[in-house]
Structure formats: C-alpha cells, structure tokens
Design an enzyme around this catalytic site. Structure first.
Site, mmCIF file in Angstrom:
data_model
loop_
_atom_site.group_PDB
_atom_site.id
_atom_site.type_symbol
_atom_site.label_atom_id
_atom_site.label_comp_id
_atom_site.label_asym_id
_atom_site.label_seq_id
_atom_site.Cartn_x
_atom_site.Cartn_y
_atom_site.Cartn_z
ATOM 1 N N HIS A 80 -26.620 21.728 0.350
ATOM 2 C CA HIS A 80 -26.862 22.304 -0.977
ATOM 3 C C HIS A 80 -25.971 23.515 -1.230
ATOM 4 C CE1 HIS A 80 -29.210 23.095 -4.569
ATOM 5 N NE2 HIS A 80 -29.253 24.382 -4.220
ATOM 6 N N GLU A 112 -7.561 1.671 -13.079
ATOM 7 C CA GLU A 112 -6.922 2.858 -12.510
ATOM 8 C C GLU A 112 -5.702 3.288 -13.320
ATOM 9 O OE1 GLU A 112 -8.165 2.335 -7.808
ATOM 10 O OE2 GLU A 112 -6.353 1.369 -8.554
ATOM 11 N N CYS A 133 0.819 -1.215 0.000
ATOM 12 C CA CYS A 133 0.000 0.000 0.000
ATOM 13 C C CYS A 133 0.849 1.259 0.000
ATOM 14 C CB CYS A 133 -0.930 -0.007 1.211
ATOM 15 S SG CYS A 133 -1.978 1.464 1.313
ATOM 16 N N LYS A 165 -0.198 5.297 -6.007
ATOM 17 C CA LYS A 165 -1.203 5.278 -7.077
ATOM 18 C C LYS A 165 -2.110 6.495 -6.978
ATOM 19 C CE LYS A 165 -4.853 3.179 -6.188
ATOM 20 N NZ LYS A 165 -5.701 2.069 -5.708
ATOM 21 N N LYS A 166 -2.538 6.828 -5.762
ATOM 22 C CA LYS A 166 -3.417 8.001 -5.595
ATOM 23 C C LYS A 166 -2.681 9.274 -6.006
ATOM 24 C CE LYS A 166 -7.443 9.612 -4.080
ATOM 25 N NZ LYS A 166 -7.779 9.716 -2.651
ATOM 26 N N ALA A 218 12.804 -13.509 6.487
ATOM 27 C CA ALA A 218 12.463 -14.478 7.547
ATOM 28 C C ALA A 218 11.992 -15.787 6.931
ATOM 29 C CB ALA A 218 11.386 -13.899 8.448
ATOM 30 N N GLY A 259 -9.486 -5.672 -13.697
ATOM 31 C CA GLY A 259 -9.749 -5.341 -12.305
ATOM 32 C C GLY A 259 -9.498 -3.874 -12.024
ATOM 33 N N TYR A 260 -9.569 -3.511 -10.743
ATOM 34 C CA TYR A 260 -9.453 -2.091 -10.420
ATOM 35 C C TYR A 260 -8.059 -1.539 -10.719
ATOM 36 C CZ TYR A 260 -7.141 -3.276 -5.982
ATOM 37 O OH TYR A 260 -6.251 -3.730 -5.029
ATOM 38 N N GLU A 302 -25.810 15.495 -2.069
ATOM 39 C CA GLU A 302 -27.205 15.616 -1.633
ATOM 40 C C GLU A 302 -28.137 14.774 -2.486
ATOM 41 O OE1 GLU A 302 -29.251 19.377 -2.256
ATOM 42 O OE2 GLU A 302 -27.694 19.955 -3.692
ATOM 43 N N CYS A 329 -1.666 1.660 -2.957
ATOM 44 C CA CYS A 329 -2.663 2.714 -2.754
ATOM 45 C C CYS A 329 -2.092 4.122 -2.725
ATOM 46 C CB CYS A 329 -3.414 2.492 -1.441
ATOM 47 S SG CYS A 329 -3.511 0.813 -0.849
ATOM 48 N N ARG A 331 -10.073 -9.694 -21.452
ATOM 49 C CA ARG A 331 -10.462 -10.914 -22.158
ATOM 50 C C ARG A 331 -11.942 -11.250 -22.045
ATOM 51 N NH1 ARG A 331 -10.438 -15.118 -18.318
ATOM 52 N NH2 ARG A 331 -9.456 -14.541 -16.335
#
Length: 452
Positions: free
Chosen positions: A436, A180, A42, A50-51, A114, A175-176, A441, A47, A197
């Site tokens: 508003h 993106e 991330c 990427k953002k 590890a 996928g996302y 809203e 994340c 595909r």
C-alpha cells in the site's frame, strides 16, 4: 552415417537461437542459418521496437499529468525521426548481442537463405550441409489481404521505418498488433481511426476486458469503427490515400496500416523436397514433441501456429534442445496459464481463463471486479479508469484467470501468473497482505463477487 552437424537450425529468431545455443551447450554440433536479421521478428520488427514506440506515445499523457503535480513543462514537441533513429541504434546493438550469444556458444552461424534439399541436407548459397536433425524456426510474416490498391498499404514491418509520422492513419484489424499501433499513432499525435470488420476487437480475450478497453480508447479520442472494412485503396493526386469502405463510405488518410494476421514464413524453404506436411491453415504440422511428418525435421515457434508469443517460442526451443541432447532434463512445454500483455494505452495484462472460457469449460464461476481511478491520476484531469478482474472456480476456490486493463498491467500480471501456476485459491489471494498504496493491491482486496 556421419553428418556435418547434429542439429541444423533454419532461422535465428527467438526459437531458433534458444534451441541452437542450448543444444551447443549440451555438446551438440550446431549450425544456424539466417537470411534476414538476428533475433527474428521480436527483436527487429516486433515486441522490442514496438514497446519503445509505446513508451514514446505515452509521454504525451505523462506531460499532461505532470502539471497536476506542479510541473510547468512549457510546450512539448515530438520528433519522429529522433525516436526511429534511437530505436534503430538499439536494435543494431541487440543484433550484435545475438551474434555474440550464438558464436560464443560454439554455434556455426551461416548468414544466407537456407533451403531443404532432402530430409538431412540443407543448402545455403552454394554450400550444402548434412545434419542428423533439422529444425525449422523461420517464424511468421504479416500479410495484407488481396484488394485493389493493397500496394499502397503498409504492415508492421514497414511501420517501424516510416520516414515521418503520418498526420492521418487508418489501422485495419482487431488483434493486439492493430490495437497497439492504433494507440501508438494516436498517442504520438496522428489522427487515428481503427477499422475492424467484426463487432468488437481482441477476440479471445475476456469480454469485460474488451469492452473496458473500447470505452477507454474512445474516451481518449481514438476513432473506433467496428463492422467496417476497406474495399479498395486509391492514391490521390496530392499523394494522400482514399479508402473506400464496403458500406460505400470513404475515408482519407496519409497511411493505411494493415494488421490482419500473419502467415508462416515458408517461402523458398524447399519443404516440397521432404515429407513435411502443412495443416489446414498452412502452418507446419507437428506432434507434441515438435516432430514433423519427416522424422528428422522438427519445427517450432510461429511457423507451427500454436501460441505465437516470444516466451512460448523460447520454451519450445529449450524443450527441443533438451529432448534431443539432454533427455534427462526434458520437460514438455505447459501451454496452460500463459501470461500475456497487450501494450495498448492503457495496457492489458491477462493470465489464465477468461470468464467466457471458464464457463464454456463447465466451471461454475465467481467473478470479482474492481474499476477505479488510479491514485496517480487523482491530481490530474485524466479520467482513465483501471479494471481488475478475477475469475474463480466456485467449487474448488481456485483462481482460474486474472485480467487487468491499466498502467503497467503486464508487470503486475507476471507476478500473478506464478500464483496461478502454483494453483492459488481465492482464499490465498484474500490472505495475502497488499503493498500500500499501489494499484496491484486491489487484486488481494477483492471481496464481493459480481453477477452470477
């Protein structure tokens, strides 16, 4: 038996850091080993960076829209190297923060690979440590399918460190991550084609959301090619790439980016020295409390292949720490009503059930939809339309799902996730006064159901 540690965590990503920090805070003796980078996917190749790239890509539209509000900006220019350098500097800062979080929590940080020696022993380099509990939180890794020329393709890991912005990009996947990055490359000025595909991308999302995003991306000029896949990739004499599709067509590109799935990162982990079992997809098999078939070894986060989202990994890490070292505060993770966002351009935000899932579960549903041109765009030439959708149980009036495609969808859906978690009904939505003028809203002014 006296152990060196009460808990030994393998992996300092979102799940591992959360579990180790809080376990130490509860008084446990904790060690965490990380061989790559602190913060996991991330923070380093997911994340967060990427953002940043999404923000960068969106500025091209911001500059265009500014003209409608009287701004004369002249000719805008973009420098990929500047964006990547600034991104790298911020990630390095976050790495330092994660280091401080661990060390200041009293966690022993071991920077090295590890490997499990047995059910209670971990080897890091030439050192061996014993632990009453071992937690595997090694995350996932992108995978590129086996095909001729796969060595010429990149994954999301490499995309964040490209030395220059490719002129022509083929993004493969539905996928996302694929959606993106297609938006990112396209927004930054690359000629971008998305190949998938199957018939339509984002399988598992609400059908209306999927088709609306398809239409908006097409309107923006992104080349979407469904029912298409690559058979081979060849590097040409000039350094460009030639992708031969399974239908015989060829496409030229400077970069072929694959986002076709992630595998659990189990390389060299030593699972064969324990009783840990894998499921049919290759992820670590765990019970409802994240225990593996080896009683002393637990696993969570992307490596177990459930809901592969950072906030879910954090919740799982907290649950494990509490169950082991502060059971009075233990609460199992609730996997219902998990909000999520896709940071395509435009964004998707969603929480709860899709219309299709609601019907499949036997709900008689009412569906409320609105499509509109956001107020911000009314003084511009941009024709992008926002989608908002509510899926409601017709018998109980409970709102089962909220879905949005449009600017800041993730920010708006986060607040609605609280309402769905609390069991809000459509009547409560209707009786809530809107802010508003805002796009948000619209969620409390939807009155007439569509279809049946």
């Amino acid at each position: 038996m006296a152990y060196d540690f009460d808990l030994f965590v393998i992996g300092a990503g979102s799940a591992g850091v959360r579990a180790s920090r809080f376990a130490a805070g509860f008084g446990a003796r904790v060690a965490v080993a990380e061989s790559r980078y602190l913060g996991g996917t991330c923070v380093n190749v997911g994340c967060v960076p990427k953002k940043m790239l999404v923000y960068g890509a969106h500025f091209s539209e911001d500059f265009e829209q500014a003209e409608g509000y009287g701004w004369n900006l002249g000719e805008a220019g973009f420098d990929w190297a500047t964006l990547i350098a600034n991104k790298n500097r911020e990630i390095q800062r976050l790495n330092g923060i994660y280091r401080n979080l661990l060390v200041n929590s009293g966690v022993t940080l071991l920077e090295g690979h590890a490997r499990l020696v047995d059910a209670h022993t971990v080897e890091v380099g030439e050192q061996r440590f014993s632990a009453e509990h071992i937690l595997v939180a090694t995350g996932g890794w992108p995978q590129i399918p086996e095909l001729p020329g796969r060595e010429h393709a990149i994954s999301s890991n490499e995309a964040f460190f490209l030395e220059e912005l490719p002129r022509r990009v083929l993004v493969v996947g539905g996928g996302y991550i694929a959606v993106e990055f297609a938006s990112i490359f396209h927004g930054l000025g690359a000629k971008t084609t998305l190949l998938y595909r199957q018939d339509l991308f984002l399988r598992g999302f609400d059908g209306t959301v999927r088709t609306h995003l398809r239409d908006e991306l097409t309107r923006k000029g992104l080349d979407l090619q469904f029912n298409a896949d690559i058979a081979r990739i060849d590097k040409q004499a000039d350094g460009s790439l030639l992708a031969t599709l399974k239908d015989g067509r060829t496409l030229e590109a400077d970069c072929v980016f694959y986002a076709t799935g992630r595998r659990p990162m189990l390389d060299g982990l030593g699972l064969e020295n324990t009783g840990v079992e894998l499921d049919e997809r290759g992820f670590i098999k765990v019970d409802d409390e994240y225990r593996t078939a080896e009683p002393s070894i637990l696993a969570l986060g992307d490596v177990i292949g459930r809901v592969q989202l950072t906030p879910v990994a954090l919740a799982e890490g907290m649950a494990v720490a509490r169950r082991l070292f502060k059971p009075a505060e233990y609460r199992p993770v609730d996997y219902d009503h998990i909000p999520t966002a896709v940071f395509s351009l435009p964004n998707i935000g969603t929480v709860g059930l899709s219309e299709e899932d609601a019907r499949a579960r036997g709900h008689k549903v009412k569906v409320f939809e609105s499509r509109f041109r956001p107020m911000k765009l009314t003084l511009t030439e941009n024709q992008e339309r926002t989608l908002m959708k509510l899926v409601v149980d017709a018998e109980s009036d409970r709102v089962l799902g909220c879905h949005m495609v449009g600017p800041e969808a993730g920010e708006i859906i986060q607040g609605l996730a609280v309402a769905l978690k609390a069991g809000a009904t459509k009547r409560i939505f209707d009786e809530t006064i809107g802010v508003h003028p805002t796009a948000a809203e619209e969620f409390v002014t939807l009155r007439t159901p569509v279809g049946n």
